[in-house]
Design a protein around this motif. Sequence first.
Motif, PDB file in Angstrom:
ATOM      1  N   TYR A   1       0.687 154.957   8.585  1.00  0.00           N
ATOM      2  CA  TYR A   1       1.483 155.723   9.542  1.00  0.00           C
ATOM      3  C   TYR A   1       1.051 157.191   9.595  1.00  0.00           C
ATOM      4  CZ  TYR A   1       4.459 151.630   9.001  1.00  0.00           C
ATOM      5  OH  TYR A   1       4.941 150.340   8.961  1.00  0.00           O
ATOM      6  N   SER A   2      -0.147 157.483   9.108  1.00  0.00           N
ATOM      7  CA  SER A   2      -0.581 158.877   8.995  1.00  0.00           C
ATOM      8  C   SER A   2      -1.920 159.127   9.674  1.00  0.00           C
ATOM      9  CB  SER A   2      -0.678 159.267   7.515  1.00  0.00           C
ATOM     10  OG  SER A   2       0.552 159.070   6.858  1.00  0.00           O
ATOM     11  N   ALA A   3      -2.181 158.390  10.739  1.00  0.00           N
ATOM     12  CA  ALA A   3      -3.479 158.495  11.407  1.00  0.00           C
ATOM     13  C   ALA A   3      -3.351 159.145  12.775  1.00  0.00           C
ATOM     14  CB  ALA A   3      -4.102 157.109  11.557  1.00  0.00           C
ATOM     15  N   LEU A   4      -4.414 159.787  13.199  1.00  0.00           N
ATOM     16  CA  LEU A   4      -4.515 160.318  14.554  1.00  0.00           C
ATOM     17  C   LEU A   4      -5.008 159.210  15.481  1.00  0.00           C
ATOM     18  CD1 LEU A   4      -6.072 163.845  13.846  1.00  0.00           C
ATOM     19  CD2 LEU A   4      -3.679 163.256  14.292  1.00  0.00           C
ATOM     20  N   PRO A   5      -4.870 159.392  16.799  1.00  0.00           N
ATOM     21  CA  PRO A   5      -5.218 158.315  17.737  1.00  0.00           C
ATOM     22  C   PRO A   5      -6.693 157.921  17.670  1.00  0.00           C
ATOM     23  CG  PRO A   5      -4.826 160.389  18.893  1.00  0.00           C
ATOM     24  CD  PRO A   5      -4.337 160.579  17.496  1.00  0.00           C
ATOM     25  N   GLY A   6      -6.921 156.615  17.664  1.00  0.00           N
ATOM     26  CA  GLY A   6      -8.281 156.088  17.755  1.00  0.00           C
ATOM     27  C   GLY A   6      -9.019 155.942  16.453  1.00  0.00           C
ATOM     28  N   ARG A   7      -8.407 156.315  15.326  1.00  0.00           N
ATOM     29  CA  ARG A   7      -9.127 156.250  14.048  1.00  0.00           C
ATOM     30  C   ARG A   7      -8.154 156.011  12.904  1.00  0.00           C
ATOM     31  NH1 ARG A   7     -14.339 157.951  13.261  1.00  0.00           N
ATOM     32  NH2 ARG A   7     -15.036 158.284  11.111  1.00  0.00           N
ATOM     33  N   PRO A   8      -8.061 154.787  12.378  1.00  0.00           N
ATOM     34  CA  PRO A   8      -7.146 154.508  11.272  1.00  0.00           C
ATOM     35  C   PRO A   8      -7.490 155.333  10.036  1.00  0.00           C
ATOM     36  CG  PRO A   8      -7.975 152.476  12.269  1.00  0.00           C
ATOM     37  CD  PRO A   8      -8.794 153.591  12.828  1.00  0.00           C
ATOM     38  N   PHE A   9      -6.473 155.619   9.239  1.00  0.00           N
ATOM     39  CA  PHE A   9      -6.706 156.310   7.975  1.00  0.00           C
ATOM     40  C   PHE A   9      -7.357 155.302   7.025  1.00  0.00           C
ATOM     41  CE2 PHE A   9      -6.187 159.022   4.429  1.00  0.00           C
ATOM     42  CZ  PHE A   9      -5.801 160.271   4.907  1.00  0.00           C
ATOM     43  N   PRO A  10      -8.489 155.647   6.415  1.00  0.00           N
ATOM     44  CA  PRO A  10      -9.210 154.675   5.576  1.00  0.00           C
ATOM     45  C   PRO A  10      -8.489 154.357   4.278  1.00  0.00           C
ATOM     46  CG  PRO A  10     -10.219 156.841   5.406  1.00  0.00           C
ATOM     47  CD  PRO A  10      -9.174 156.957   6.465  1.00  0.00           C
ATOM     48  N   GLY A  11      -8.887 153.252   3.661  1.00  0.00           N
ATOM     49  CA  GLY A  11      -8.347 152.878   2.358  1.00  0.00           C
ATOM     50  C   GLY A  11      -7.083 152.052   2.449  1.00  0.00           C
ATOM     51  N   ASP A  12      -6.414 151.912   1.337  1.00  0.00           N
ATOM     52  CA  ASP A  12      -5.194 151.120   1.241  1.00  0.00           C
ATOM     53  C   ASP A  12      -4.146 151.685   2.195  1.00  0.00           C
ATOM     54  OD1 ASP A  12      -2.901 149.768   0.601  1.00  0.00           O
ATOM     55  OD2 ASP A  12      -2.882 150.357  -1.525  1.00  0.00           O
TER      56      ASP A  12
ATOM     57  N   GLU B   1      -7.532 163.984   0.702  1.00  0.00           N
ATOM     58  CA  GLU B   1      -7.894 162.841   1.526  1.00  0.00           C
ATOM     59  C   GLU B   1      -7.646 163.133   3.001  1.00  0.00           C
ATOM     60  OE1 GLU B   1      -6.951 158.764  -0.198  1.00  0.00           O
ATOM     61  OE2 GLU B   1      -5.496 160.026  -1.225  1.00  0.00           O
ATOM     62  N   VAL B   2      -6.585 163.870   3.280  1.00  0.00           N
ATOM     63  CA  VAL B   2      -6.302 164.249   4.667  1.00  0.00           C
ATOM     64  C   VAL B   2      -7.390 165.183   5.186  1.00  0.00           C
ATOM     65  CG1 VAL B   2      -4.654 165.350   6.223  1.00  0.00           C
ATOM     66  CG2 VAL B   2      -3.827 163.959   4.312  1.00  0.00           C
ATOM     67  N   ILE B   3      -7.817 166.115   4.352  1.00  0.00           N
ATOM     68  CA  ILE B   3      -8.882 167.035   4.748  1.00  0.00           C
ATOM     69  C   ILE B   3     -10.151 166.263   5.099  1.00  0.00           C
ATOM     70  CG2 ILE B   3     -10.391 168.893   3.949  1.00  0.00           C
ATOM     71  CD1 ILE B   3      -8.015 169.827   2.187  1.00  0.00           C
ATOM     72  N   ASP B   4     -10.528 165.314   4.251  1.00  0.00           N
ATOM     73  CA  ASP B   4     -11.719 164.504   4.519  1.00  0.00           C
ATOM     74  C   ASP B   4     -11.555 163.694   5.803  1.00  0.00           C
ATOM     75  OD1 ASP B   4     -12.966 165.437   2.240  1.00  0.00           O
ATOM     76  OD2 ASP B   4     -12.400 163.718   1.003  1.00  0.00           O
ATOM     77  N   TYR B   5     -10.357 163.169   6.015  1.00  0.00           N
ATOM     78  CA  TYR B   5     -10.087 162.392   7.225  1.00  0.00           C
ATOM     79  C   TYR B   5     -10.243 163.260   8.469  1.00  0.00           C
ATOM     80  CZ  TYR B   5      -7.356 159.942  10.793  1.00  0.00           C
ATOM     81  OH  TYR B   5      -6.941 159.361  11.965  1.00  0.00           O
ATOM     82  N   LEU B   6      -9.726 164.469   8.442  1.00  0.00           N
ATOM     83  CA  LEU B   6      -9.837 165.363   9.602  1.00  0.00           C
ATOM     84  C   LEU B   6     -11.283 165.763   9.861  1.00  0.00           C
ATOM     85  CD1 LEU B   6      -6.700 167.643   9.066  1.00  0.00           C
ATOM     86  CD2 LEU B   6      -6.968 165.751  10.686  1.00  0.00           C
ATOM     87  N   ARG B   7     -12.048 165.999   8.805  1.00  0.00           N
ATOM     88  CA  ARG B   7     -13.466 166.307   8.982  1.00  0.00           C
ATOM     89  C   ARG B   7     -14.179 165.160   9.700  1.00  0.00           C
ATOM     90  NH1 ARG B   7     -13.873 168.114   2.932  1.00  0.00           N
ATOM     91  NH2 ARG B   7     -13.580 170.387   3.070  1.00  0.00           N
TER      92      ARG B   7
ATOM     93  N   SER C   1       3.832 165.887  13.199  1.00  0.00           N
ATOM     94  CA  SER C   1       3.267 165.165  12.057  1.00  0.00           C
ATOM     95  C   SER C   1       1.988 164.437  12.462  1.00  0.00           C
ATOM     96  CB  SER C   1       4.284 164.138  11.531  1.00  0.00           C
ATOM     97  OG  SER C   1       4.466 163.101  12.480  1.00  0.00           O
ATOM     98  N   LEU C   2       1.214 164.063  11.455  1.00  0.00           N
ATOM     99  CA  LEU C   2      -0.003 163.288  11.715  1.00  0.00           C
ATOM    100  C   LEU C   2       0.299 162.020  12.503  1.00  0.00           C
ATOM    101  CD1 LEU C   2      -1.870 163.514   8.284  1.00  0.00           C
ATOM    102  CD2 LEU C   2      -2.898 164.032  10.494  1.00  0.00           C
ATOM    103  N   ARG C   3       1.400 161.373  12.161  1.00  0.00           N
ATOM    104  CA  ARG C   3       1.683 160.082  12.784  1.00  0.00           C
ATOM    105  C   ARG C   3       2.208 160.210  14.205  1.00  0.00           C
ATOM    106  NH1 ARG C   3       6.123 161.390   9.759  1.00  0.00           N
ATOM    107  NH2 ARG C   3       8.194 160.979  10.707  1.00  0.00           N
ATOM    108  N   GLY C   4       2.748 161.376  14.556  1.00  0.00           N
ATOM    109  CA  GLY C   4       3.393 161.503  15.849  1.00  0.00           C
ATOM    110  C   GLY C   4       2.703 162.368  16.870  1.00  0.00           C
ATOM    111  N   VAL C   5       1.812 163.245  16.420  1.00  0.00           N
ATOM    112  CA  VAL C   5       1.234 164.210  17.362  1.00  0.00           C
ATOM    113  C   VAL C   5       0.353 163.535  18.405  1.00  0.00           C
ATOM    114  CG1 VAL C   5      -0.844 164.742  16.002  1.00  0.00           C
ATOM    115  CG2 VAL C   5       0.165 166.481  17.489  1.00  0.00           C
ATOM    116  N   GLY C   6      -0.216 162.388  18.081  1.00  0.00           N
ATOM    117  CA  GLY C   6      -1.059 161.683  19.045  1.00  0.00           C
ATOM    118  C   GLY C   6      -0.299 161.247  20.282  1.00  0.00           C
ATOM    119  N   ARG C   7       0.963 160.834  20.098  1.00  0.00           N
ATOM    120  CA  ARG C   7       1.769 160.443  21.254  1.00  0.00           C
ATOM    121  C   ARG C   7       2.013 161.628  22.179  1.00  0.00           C
ATOM    122  NH1 ARG C   7       4.284 156.919  17.328  1.00  0.00           N
ATOM    123  NH2 ARG C   7       5.556 158.664  16.591  1.00  0.00           N
ATOM    124  N   ASP C   8       2.320 162.772  21.585  1.00  0.00           N
ATOM    125  CA  ASP C   8       2.549 163.963  22.393  1.00  0.00           C
ATOM    126  C   ASP C   8       1.261 164.424  23.060  1.00  0.00           C
ATOM    127  OD1 ASP C   8       5.093 163.795  21.462  1.00  0.00           O
ATOM    128  OD2 ASP C   8       5.170 165.800  20.599  1.00  0.00           O
TER     129      ASP C   8
END
Length: 360
Positions: free
Chosen positions: A60-71, A80-86, A333-340
């Motif tokens: 529930y912590s991903a931006l649109p079009g790219r799932p957060f990796p791992g479990d 991990e969030v920093i690496d994901y954003l990069r 939030s990470l999970r909601g900003v994509g909708r907006d």
Amino acid sequence: MTSEYAYDAVVIGGGQSGLAAAHHLTGRRLNTAVLEATGEATGSWPHYYDSLTLFSPARYSALPGRPFPGDPDRYPHRDEVIDYLRSYASALDADIHTSTPVEAVTSIGSDGFTVTTGSGPVFTATRVIAATGSFGSPFLPTIPGRGEFAGRVLHASEYRAPTEFTDQQVVVVGAGNSAVQIAAELAGHARVVLASRVPVKFVPQRPLGRDVHFWFTVTGFDSAPLARIVKDAPPQPVLDEGRYRTALAAGKPPRREMFTAFMPEGVVWPDGTRTPMDAVVFATGYRPHLPYLAGTGALTETGLPRQRQGLSLTHPGLGFLGLEWQRTPSSNSLRGVGRDAAYLARRLQPATAQHREHAR
């Protein structure tokens, strides 16, 4: 010689909101630039305290079009969030200009906007999205005697690790997730008091065996456009599996009603008692960080954007993203900003088109 660049859309801020905006703008085939003040498009995440973990699982912590990796059921750490954003930024089909702080946005009528930067280049666009969040404007309440206090006063945005407060007397101010997490962490290294105007309210992290964000999603609460009917965001409870409730119940740390004043050596409590303090950490939230819009009329006298669901009420072609309670409970939030971001990319018409429509 000043470099000038023309785009369909300019996004100010390369954090989670700006990257989500760029994803949806480029998806609509708009030539898009992201202007990020720092050296990389990771927003404020590198500046958060060392132990920060998300309160929502990876799924529930991903931006649109790219799932957060791992479990998908784990709670990712700050790094991990920093690496994901990069990784997310590197995959975008947008021009990301780092080390490009924005100094001013100027309306040029039906031609859109001019965006002036501190690094030299000037950008023009018929759409501008202000996505600089709030980390740059931490809120500190006004409390009598602060100027006389000899100890250290800092906001949670400046807090990094508990070891710098070892064996000190510290009061943490706030009743939200960050305040409770910081206070509990500090309690293992310092003598800590949690001070708040209201009692701390807890919500189970995993009711009925599922993370609370699962229930937010299946009930539609997370994506409900509640800002249309409820103007102000309600207080946020602390999400907890039991650790923090147990710690506070055991007095590790104890919670007290908010102190009423500073004194040179500490603080004064409502009952008149006084306690020496070495430091006060305010986990009291933030305000929108939009200094580049000062003087445009796009902000209220207190610096808040004049907007409805992210669309400027004063300037056609200007939008805002990542504001708390902008449209939904998860807007900042990470999970909601994509909708907006999707809503804004769809609804934000270029200043030229809106100018012609308003002229009819």
